[in-house]
Design a protein around this motif. Structure first.
Motif, PDB file in Angstrom:
ATOM      1  N   THR A 197       9.099 -10.758  -1.938  1.00  0.00           N
ATOM      2  CA  THR A 197       8.366  -9.500  -2.037  1.00  0.00           C
ATOM      3  C   THR A 197       9.099  -8.492  -2.909  1.00  0.00           C
ATOM      4  OG1 THR A 197       9.386  -8.576  -0.033  1.00  0.00           O
ATOM      5  CG2 THR A 197       7.374  -9.859   0.251  1.00  0.00           C
ATOM      6  N   LEU A 198      10.426  -8.595  -2.968  1.00  0.00           N
ATOM      7  CA  LEU A 198      11.201  -7.657  -3.778  1.00  0.00           C
ATOM      8  C   LEU A 198      10.932  -7.885  -5.269  1.00  0.00           C
ATOM      9  CD1 LEU A 198      14.601  -7.751  -1.863  1.00  0.00           C
ATOM     10  CD2 LEU A 198      12.630  -6.273  -1.490  1.00  0.00           C
ATOM     11  N   PHE A 199      10.721  -9.137  -5.660  1.00  0.00           N
ATOM     12  CA  PHE A 199      10.395  -9.416  -7.057  1.00  0.00           C
ATOM     13  C   PHE A 199       9.015  -8.856  -7.404  1.00  0.00           C
ATOM     14  CE2 PHE A 199       9.328 -12.378 -10.642  1.00  0.00           C
ATOM     15  CZ  PHE A 199      10.339 -11.958 -11.494  1.00  0.00           C
ATOM     16  N   VAL A 200       8.095  -8.915  -6.452  1.00  0.00           N
ATOM     17  CA  VAL A 200       6.781  -8.300  -6.656  1.00  0.00           C
ATOM     18  C   VAL A 200       6.935  -6.794  -6.841  1.00  0.00           C
ATOM     19  CG1 VAL A 200       4.529  -7.838  -5.593  1.00  0.00           C
ATOM     20  CG2 VAL A 200       5.568 -10.100  -5.375  1.00  0.00           C
ATOM     21  N   GLU A 201       7.765  -6.173  -6.013  1.00  0.00           N
ATOM     22  CA  GLU A 201       8.027  -4.744  -6.137  1.00  0.00           C
ATOM     23  C   GLU A 201       8.642  -4.413  -7.495  1.00  0.00           C
ATOM     24  OE1 GLU A 201       7.900  -1.871  -4.298  1.00  0.00           O
ATOM     25  OE2 GLU A 201       6.873  -2.645  -2.525  1.00  0.00           O
ATOM     26  N   LEU A 202       9.611  -5.211  -7.923  1.00  0.00           N
ATOM     27  CA  LEU A 202      10.260  -4.959  -9.205  1.00  0.00           C
ATOM     28  C   LEU A 202       9.245  -4.990 -10.347  1.00  0.00           C
ATOM     29  CD1 LEU A 202      13.666  -6.902  -9.211  1.00  0.00           C
ATOM     30  CD2 LEU A 202      13.305  -4.435  -9.171  1.00  0.00           C
ATOM     31  N   LYS A 203       8.329  -5.931 -10.303  1.00  0.00           N
ATOM     32  CA  LYS A 203       7.312  -6.007 -11.356  1.00  0.00           C
ATOM     33  C   LYS A 203       6.413  -4.772 -11.322  1.00  0.00           C
ATOM     34  CE  LYS A 203       5.978 -10.220 -10.210  1.00  0.00           C
ATOM     35  NZ  LYS A 203       5.179 -11.468 -10.247  1.00  0.00           N
ATOM     36  N   PHE A 204       6.104  -4.274 -10.139  1.00  0.00           N
ATOM     37  CA  PHE A 204       5.334  -3.030 -10.042  1.00  0.00           C
ATOM     38  C   PHE A 204       6.112  -1.873 -10.667  1.00  0.00           C
ATOM     39  CE2 PHE A 204       4.520   0.729  -7.123  1.00  0.00           C
ATOM     40  CZ  PHE A 204       3.480   1.220  -7.890  1.00  0.00           C
ATOM     41  N   TYR A 205       7.412  -1.789 -10.402  1.00  0.00           N
ATOM     42  CA  TYR A 205       8.226  -0.725 -10.986  1.00  0.00           C
ATOM     43  C   TYR A 205       8.193  -0.791 -12.511  1.00  0.00           C
ATOM     44  CZ  TYR A 205      10.332  -0.345  -6.307  1.00  0.00           C
ATOM     45  OH  TYR A 205      10.548  -0.190  -4.958  1.00  0.00           O
ATOM     46  N   VAL A 206       8.314  -2.006 -13.049  1.00  0.00           N
ATOM     47  CA  VAL A 206       8.300  -2.170 -14.506  1.00  0.00           C
ATOM     48  C   VAL A 206       6.969  -1.713 -15.079  1.00  0.00           C
ATOM     49  CG1 VAL A 206       8.375  -3.852 -16.388  1.00  0.00           C
ATOM     50  CG2 VAL A 206      10.016  -4.023 -14.504  1.00  0.00           C
ATOM     51  N   LEU A 207       5.872  -2.093 -14.439  1.00  0.00           N
ATOM     52  CA  LEU A 207       4.555  -1.689 -14.921  1.00  0.00           C
ATOM     53  C   LEU A 207       4.377  -0.172 -14.837  1.00  0.00           C
ATOM     54  CD1 LEU A 207       2.311  -4.480 -13.346  1.00  0.00           C
ATOM     55  CD2 LEU A 207       3.002  -4.266 -15.735  1.00  0.00           C
TER      56      LEU A 207
ATOM     57  N   TYR B 237      -3.329  -3.545  -3.593  1.00  0.00           N
ATOM     58  CA  TYR B 237      -2.648  -2.679  -2.630  1.00  0.00           C
ATOM     59  C   TYR B 237      -1.860  -1.574  -3.339  1.00  0.00           C
ATOM     60  CZ  TYR B 237      -3.917  -6.510   0.436  1.00  0.00           C
ATOM     61  OH  TYR B 237      -4.627  -7.453   1.121  1.00  0.00           O
ATOM     62  N   PHE B 238      -1.142  -1.937  -4.392  1.00  0.00           N
ATOM     63  CA  PHE B 238      -0.416  -0.923  -5.164  1.00  0.00           C
ATOM     64  C   PHE B 238      -1.384   0.074  -5.793  1.00  0.00           C
ATOM     65  CE2 PHE B 238       2.599  -4.594  -5.507  1.00  0.00           C
ATOM     66  CZ  PHE B 238       3.688  -4.003  -4.890  1.00  0.00           C
TER      67      PHE B 238
ATOM     68  N   ASP C 280      -1.017 -13.844 -15.189  1.00  0.00           N
ATOM     69  CA  ASP C 280      -1.032 -13.938 -13.731  1.00  0.00           C
ATOM     70  C   ASP C 280       0.256 -13.390 -13.128  1.00  0.00           C
ATOM     71  OD1 ASP C 280      -2.553 -15.194 -11.354  1.00  0.00           O
ATOM     72  OD2 ASP C 280      -0.517 -15.984 -11.118  1.00  0.00           O
ATOM     73  N   MET C 281       1.374 -13.641 -13.797  1.00  0.00           N
ATOM     74  CA  MET C 281       2.661 -13.172 -13.292  1.00  0.00           C
ATOM     75  C   MET C 281       2.721 -11.647 -13.243  1.00  0.00           C
ATOM     76  SD  MET C 281       6.441 -13.798 -14.937  1.00  0.00           S
ATOM     77  CE  MET C 281       7.883 -12.899 -14.346  1.00  0.00           C
ATOM     78  N   TRP C 282       2.211 -10.995 -14.277  1.00  0.00           N
ATOM     79  CA  TRP C 282       2.324  -9.536 -14.348  1.00  0.00           C
ATOM     80  C   TRP C 282       1.109  -8.817 -13.742  1.00  0.00           C
ATOM     81  CZ3 TRP C 282       6.663  -7.103 -14.990  1.00  0.00           C
ATOM     82  CH2 TRP C 282       7.727  -7.774 -15.618  1.00  0.00           C
ATOM     83  N   ALA C 283      -0.050  -9.448 -13.773  1.00  0.00           N
ATOM     84  CA  ALA C 283      -1.220  -8.803 -13.166  1.00  0.00           C
ATOM     85  C   ALA C 283      -1.179  -8.882 -11.651  1.00  0.00           C
ATOM     86  CB  ALA C 283      -2.506  -9.440 -13.689  1.00  0.00           C
ATOM     87  N   MET C 284      -0.523  -9.915 -11.100  1.00  0.00           N
ATOM     88  CA  MET C 284      -0.347 -10.081  -9.644  1.00  0.00           C
ATOM     89  C   MET C 284      -1.655  -9.878  -8.878  1.00  0.00           C
ATOM     90  SD  MET C 284       3.347  -8.184  -9.074  1.00  0.00           S
ATOM     91  CE  MET C 284       2.872  -6.629  -9.835  1.00  0.00           C
TER      92      MET C 284
ATOM     93  N   LEU D 146       0.829  -1.205   0.000  1.00  0.00           N
ATOM     94  CA  LEU D 146       0.000   0.000   0.000  1.00  0.00           C
ATOM     95  C   LEU D 146       0.867   1.261   0.000  1.00  0.00           C
ATOM     96  CD1 LEU D 146      -2.992  -0.559   2.484  1.00  0.00           C
ATOM     97  CD2 LEU D 146      -3.145   0.383   0.180  1.00  0.00           C
ATOM     98  N   ILE D 147       1.836   1.285   0.904  1.00  0.00           N
ATOM     99  CA  ILE D 147       2.726   2.450   1.001  1.00  0.00           C
ATOM    100  C   ILE D 147       3.530   2.606  -0.281  1.00  0.00           C
ATOM    101  CG2 ILE D 147       4.684   3.429   2.252  1.00  0.00           C
ATOM    102  CD1 ILE D 147       3.655   2.003   4.757  1.00  0.00           C
ATOM    103  N   SER D 148       3.953   1.494  -0.863  1.00  0.00           N
ATOM    104  CA  SER D 148       4.768   1.549  -2.075  1.00  0.00           C
ATOM    105  C   SER D 148       4.004   2.217  -3.218  1.00  0.00           C
ATOM    106  CB  SER D 148       5.205   0.139  -2.484  1.00  0.00           C
ATOM    107  OG  SER D 148       6.043   0.181  -3.607  1.00  0.00           O
ATOM    108  N   GLY D 149       2.730   1.868  -3.398  1.00  0.00           N
ATOM    109  CA  GLY D 149       1.942   2.514  -4.440  1.00  0.00           C
ATOM    110  C   GLY D 149       1.892   4.015  -4.255  1.00  0.00           C
ATOM    111  N   PHE D 150       1.712   4.447  -3.014  1.00  0.00           N
ATOM    112  CA  PHE D 150       1.658   5.874  -2.681  1.00  0.00           C
ATOM    113  C   PHE D 150       2.999   6.549  -2.972  1.00  0.00           C
ATOM    114  CE2 PHE D 150       1.801   9.610  -0.083  1.00  0.00           C
ATOM    115  CZ  PHE D 150       0.503  10.010   0.162  1.00  0.00           C
TER     116      PHE D 150
END
Length: 402
Positions: A155-165, A212-213, A202-206, A77-81
């Motif tokens: 969780t860091l890989f999840v964050e990385l995918k958010f950054y890419v998107l 939360y993001f 599924d991998m990229w839509a998470m 949640l905080i990361s999206g913000f």
């Protein structure tokens, strides 16, 4: 790199000029989330305790700490913000430099230290060999099917995918309209991915973590501009999707049968607190020590799990469990401060400078795109003059990196 100056604000309402206060409340919330995860690992998971029953050893707090994994949801949640805030007005190159210099220095050291501990004392966690440690330095091991050196790295890989998107938005220039469009498209993808049964989608839509993001981005737009029915709609839909997936998250993180309601209440509480942040209810919280607390969060998160469990294994028969956990958390906080002071700050500065030089070289050697013929000239989106909105000024780069 040609989109460097497309950071216009569209769809917002200007507000009176003023210096933007640091959101210290987010620093405190980040540390709280990290401590939730730490206590979950130390007082609920058997890990280093061997055959001893953690429910009996920590009977007073275990009914609460068993849900400490919810700290990860709070992080997202905080990361999206924060990512939406820090990317505003930046070029794609600057965004990449900011994220890489922020997360990699501490991560590299954590991988080296944790890998050394685990390879030396494999009682709690074993690795196939140093090849696994070397691959982990990339932070891309999940995509390669390689085990994490430490359990929290997923969780860091999840964050990385958010950054890419989100980089797709940054490349075009972060604006109100584009952020809303991004939230809408990602919500549709995350909601449909489970039914489509497509691994790539599924991998990229998470679907478990996207809500939360997305909600975090909407909360930031509320904070920067003003709350609207559209933004509240994004938040409510995100909450409903997050609540739907709580049952799976409970199942994945439980060693025994656990009630679902406390986890659902925890997710609701996280959304409620972020709503208060978005509505500026915590803007008066100006406690400088919270900045230091927030700085400890990432190193603490990276170091605590398998190193801490290995220490627990070695001392579990010699030190009383409550004293051992309390002392271990204190030691880990001290180690986190040392990493922040002597790794994150100097190495992060060096990496940022090196990457900025590299990006400048890319710009210097990339020909400017010439003007299109008149018949092909695309319609230009009206660009508003730089302004502040809903009491939120443009975020300086140095502040955004924090």
């Amino acid at each position: 790199m040609r989109f460097a100056n497309r950071g216009e604000i569209d769809g917002g309402r200007p507000a009176a000029p003023g210096k933007t206060p640091r959101l210290y409340a987010l620093d405190g919330l980040r540390l709280l989330a990290a401590l939730m995860v730490v206590l979950y690992h130390y007082t609920y998971l058997t890990g280093g305790w061997g055959t001893r029953d953690t429910r009996r050893m920590f009977s007073a707090i275990e009914p609460i700490t068993r849900y400490g994994w919810l700290g990860v949801e709070v992080f997202f949640l905080i990361s999206g913000f924060v990512i939406c805030m820090s990317a505003w007005g930046r070029s794609l190159g600057d965004f990449v430099v900011s994220r890489a210099s922020r997360i990699y220095p501490a991560y590299w050291v954590a991988v080296a230290v944790t890998g050394t501990v685990v390879m030396t004392w494999p009682q709690v966690r074993s690795l196939a060999g140093w090849e696994t440690v070397v691959t982990n330095f990339s932070m891309l091991q999940h995509g390669l099917g390689v085990w994490d050196v430490d359990g929290v790295y997923w969780t860091l890989f999840v964050e990385l995918k958010f950054y890419v998107l989100f980089a797709l938005v940054v490349a075009r220039g972060v604006t109100y309209r584009r952020c809303v469009l991004f939230c809408g498209i990602w919500t549709v993808a995350a909601a449909t991915a489970p039914a489509v049964n497509n691994k790539l989608l599924d991998m990229w839509a998470m679907p478990l973590y996207a809500p939360y993001f997305i909600a975090g981005i909407a909360f930031y737009l509320m904070h920067r501009f003003k709350p609207t029915a559209l933004l509240w709609g994004i938040v409510v839909v995100s909450y409903l999707l997050a609540n739907h997936h709580v049952a799976k998250r409970v199942h994945d993180n439980a060693n025994h049968v656990m009630a679902l309601f406390p986890a659902q209440l925890g997710v609701l509480a996280a959304f409620a607190v972020m709503s208060l942040v978005a509505l500026r209810k915590f803007d008066r919280v100006q406690w400088p020590w919270l900045a230091t607390a927030g700085a400890l969060t990432f190193p603490l998160y990276l170091l605590h799990q398998y190193i801490g469990m290995t220490v627990v294994y070695g001392l579990r028969e010699k030190v009383a469990p409550p004293l051992l956990v309390t002392g271990l958390i204190a030691v880990m906080l001290g180690a986190a401060w040392l990493m922040h002071r002597y790794v994150e700050r100097p190495l992060g500065k060096w990496l940022r400078t090196a990457l900025l030089k590299g990006m400048e070289e890319v710009r210097r050697n990339t020909p400017e795109r010439g003007p299109l013929p008149a018949a092909q000239e695309p319609a230009q989106e009206p660009v508003a003059a730089p302004r502040q909105a809903y009491g939120y000024a443009e975020v300086p780069r140095a502040a955004a990196d924090r």
